[in-house]
Design a protein around this motif. Structure first.
Motif, short mmCIF file in Angstrom:
data_model
loop_
_atom_site.label_atom_id
_atom_site.label_comp_id
_atom_site.label_asym_id
_atom_site.label_seq_id
_atom_site.Cartn_x
_atom_site.Cartn_y
_atom_site.Cartn_z
N SER A 86 0.83 -1.21 0.00
CA SER A 86 0.00 0.00 0.00
C SER A 86 0.87 1.27 0.00
CB SER A 86 -0.98 0.00 1.17
OG SER A 86 -0.27 0.07 2.37
N ASP A 87 1.99 1.23 0.76
CA ASP A 87 2.89 2.39 0.76
C ASP A 87 3.51 2.60 -0.62
OD1 ASP A 87 2.35 2.73 3.36
OD2 ASP A 87 4.24 1.92 4.15
N GLY A 88 3.91 1.50 -1.22
CA GLY A 88 4.54 1.59 -2.55
C GLY A 88 3.57 2.05 -3.62
N LEU A 89 2.33 1.56 -3.52
CA LEU A 89 1.33 1.92 -4.54
C LEU A 89 0.92 3.39 -4.43
CD1 LEU A 89 -0.89 -1.28 -4.46
CD2 LEU A 89 0.77 -0.64 -6.19
N GLU A 90 1.06 3.92 -3.23
CA GLU A 90 0.72 5.33 -3.02
C GLU A 90 1.67 6.24 -3.83
OE1 GLU A 90 0.78 6.51 1.03
OE2 GLU A 90 -0.60 8.18 0.71
N LYS A 91 2.88 5.70 -4.07
CA LYS A 91 3.88 6.50 -4.78
C LYS A 91 3.70 6.45 -6.29
CE LYS A 91 7.18 5.73 -1.10
NZ LYS A 91 8.06 4.67 -0.60
N GLU A 92 2.62 5.82 -6.74
CA GLU A 92 2.40 5.67 -8.19
C GLU A 92 2.42 7.01 -8.92
OE1 GLU A 92 -1.47 4.82 -9.45
OE2 GLU A 92 -0.87 4.37 -11.51
N LYS A 93 1.78 8.00 -8.29
CA LYS A 93 1.68 9.32 -8.95
C LYS A 93 3.04 10.01 -9.09
CE LYS A 93 -0.08 11.29 -4.64
NZ LYS A 93 -0.23 10.01 -3.92
N ASP A 94 4.01 9.56 -8.28
CA ASP A 94 5.35 10.16 -8.36
C ASP A 94 6.24 9.48 -9.41
OD1 ASP A 94 4.56 11.73 -6.24
OD2 ASP A 94 5.31 10.31 -4.74
N LEU A 95 5.75 8.40 -9.98
CA LEU A 95 6.57 7.70 -10.97
C LEU A 95 6.70 8.54 -12.25
CD1 LEU A 95 5.14 4.04 -10.80
CD2 LEU A 95 7.27 4.89 -9.83
N PRO A 96 7.88 8.54 -12.88
CA PRO A 96 8.01 9.31 -14.12
C PRO A 96 7.14 8.72 -15.22
CG PRO A 96 9.97 7.97 -13.73
CD PRO A 96 9.12 7.84 -12.51
#
Lengths: 306, 157
Positions: free
Chosen positions: A180-190
């Protein structure tokens, strides 16, 4: 020897094999089942299935072990990666033993097999069923596995919400939090915008590829299009209309192909970034699952790409 | 004069072996068929026993509508290229499927115009794709780049 005694002796001798053939030997069933189990442990699944079926056929009165046999047949198919047969066998198991203590496990196996077959909706409904009706730990597994299905489907937000539903006392809580923590960072992916890539390629062939980090492809696209456009212009200028039209026809193929290629490159770039991110998450989740019960520890992980 | 009849005497030592031989032959008759069925070159493994082999006409995939006339002309040209020109010119494509095979697949799947666009895309993206594509062993080591890798973002299989 007297005649009646001879007849009696003969009758006795004739009857000896009948005793075994009738399956009266109480140890025979145990040996039969143990043999099936040993084949299962040896991972000789195909033969194990036959032996479990033989046991269920010969000893239908041994209800507990017949149930185990039926369950094991499904497991054999699953472990042998025969997904379709596994689903069908577990479906029969659920129908035949609706009160079984292994019902949740059977549903989880079915869901996993459906996921492997890429039948995500079916898999999700099976995991949902476990999440609603199972024991506490099975419920958590149903939620967790359902979230993994959503991840496979590409629904990262849905997966994240589901991971957060895993119970706090569950051993799956820690990997669920990693996800869940990792998926939250999806929007930060280039990301690369396919529309931008296509527009750039239409304005100047090759620039779309440059935008998607493919300089070699950009050079190829630029040189091919440039050469054909130059040739077409020269031919028309020299009055070679037919030759110019032929070259223009080929150039249209290169030009549209260049746009298609740029848009496709942007999609591939985004897919690759997402897959890499997911791969790291999977590894982290796996490590956290293998970890002890919250004890701080130093861990090393080696990764060999091939 | 009574004609001479050839008959084995009732006590002939050959009678039983002949009979046994015929019996053995009759028993062995079904074997070639079942042997061929069991050893179907990997098409009929034990797990699938009792199922229809995939290669049988009954299990043949459903045939879609054939390509249009323009696509057919293009496919003929591609066949000519791969069977005549490429054999002389040499096999230089490092990808799998090879560029002409890829082009044929794209034209069959998406028609004339999209097939041409995807072929041009394949020829343009080849240099970079080799850095990402998995290596497979075909006739030699090649980079795996099927049509599905390049139409996944819009085509529904």
């Amino acid at each position: 020897m007297s005649r009646p005694l001879t007849i009696l002796l003969l009758l006795f001798l004739v009857c000896i094999p009948c005793r075994d053939a009738a399956g009266q030997d109480p140890g025979e069933g145990d040996r039969q089942f143990a043999f099936a189990e040993s084949l299962f442990l040896e991972k000789d699944y195909f033969r194990a299935i036959t032996e479990y079926k033989r046991f269920a056929f010969l000893y239908p009165g041994d209800a507990a072990r017949v149930e185990t046999s039926r369950f094991r047949i499904g497991e054999c198919y699953f472990l042998a990666e025969r997904w379709e047969e596994a689903v069908e066998t577990f479906r029969q198991f659920v129908r035949e033993f609706p009160q079984s203590s292994r019902l949740d496990e059977a549903l989880l196996y079915m869901g996993e097999a459906e996921k492997k077959r890429k039948r995500y909706d079916e898999a999700l409904s099976l995991f949902d069923a476990v999440a609603e009706r199972g024991t506490q730990e099975h419920r958590n597994r149903g939620v967790y596995e359902g979230a993994l299905v959503l991840l496979e489907k590409g629904d990262w937000q849905g997966a994240r919400e589901r991971f957060l539903r895993v119970g706090e006392d569950s051993p799956l809580r820690r990997p669920a939090l990693v996800y869940s923590d990792g998926l939250e960072k999806e929007k930060d992916l280039p990301r690369k915008d396919p529309a931008v890539a296509g527009t750039l390629a239409a304005i100047l062939p090759g620039s779309g590829h440059l935008y998607t980090d493919r300089p070699k492809d950009a050079l190829v696209a630029f040189l091919l299009n440039g050469a054909f456009i130059w040739a077409a212009v020269e031919l028309f200028d020299d009055g070679n209309t037919v030759a110019g039209a032929v070259v223009t026809f080929f150039e249209l193929g290169w030009y549209t192909g260049n746009i298609y290629s740029a848009v496709s490159s942007a999609h591939k770039y985004n897919r690759r970034i997402r897959e890499d991110h997911l791969k790291i998450l999977r590894e982290q989740a796996l490590l956290s699952r293998r970890d002890g019960h919250g004890t701080p520890s130093l861990r090393f992980a080696f990764n060999i790409p091939f | 004069m009574e004609p001479h009849r050839f008959a084995l005497p009732s006590t002939s030592p050959f009678r039983i072996p002949i009979f046994a031989g015929i019996l053995c032959l009759l028993l062995l008759l079904p074997l070639p068929g079942s042997g061929a069925r069991a050893a179907g070159g990997g098409e009929f493994p034990p797990w699938d026993f009792g199922k229809t082999p995939a290669s049988s006409p009954a299990a043949a995939p459903e045939v879609r509508d054939g390509p249009g006339p323009a696509a057919r002309i293009l496919l003929a040209g591609l066949s000519f290229f791969s069977e005549s020109i490429s054999r002389v010119d040499g096999d230089r494509c490092p990808m799998y499927p090879t560029c002409s095979a890829y082009s044929r697949q794209a034209v069959r799947k998406h028609g004339f115009f999209l097939g041409i666009m995807m072929t041009a895309d394949r020829l343009i993206h080849e240099p970079t794709e080799m850095a990402y594509a998995p290596v497979v062993l075909a006739d030699r080591l090649r980079y795996y780049d099927p049509v599905e890798n390049n139409d996944f973002w819009w085509a529904k299989d």
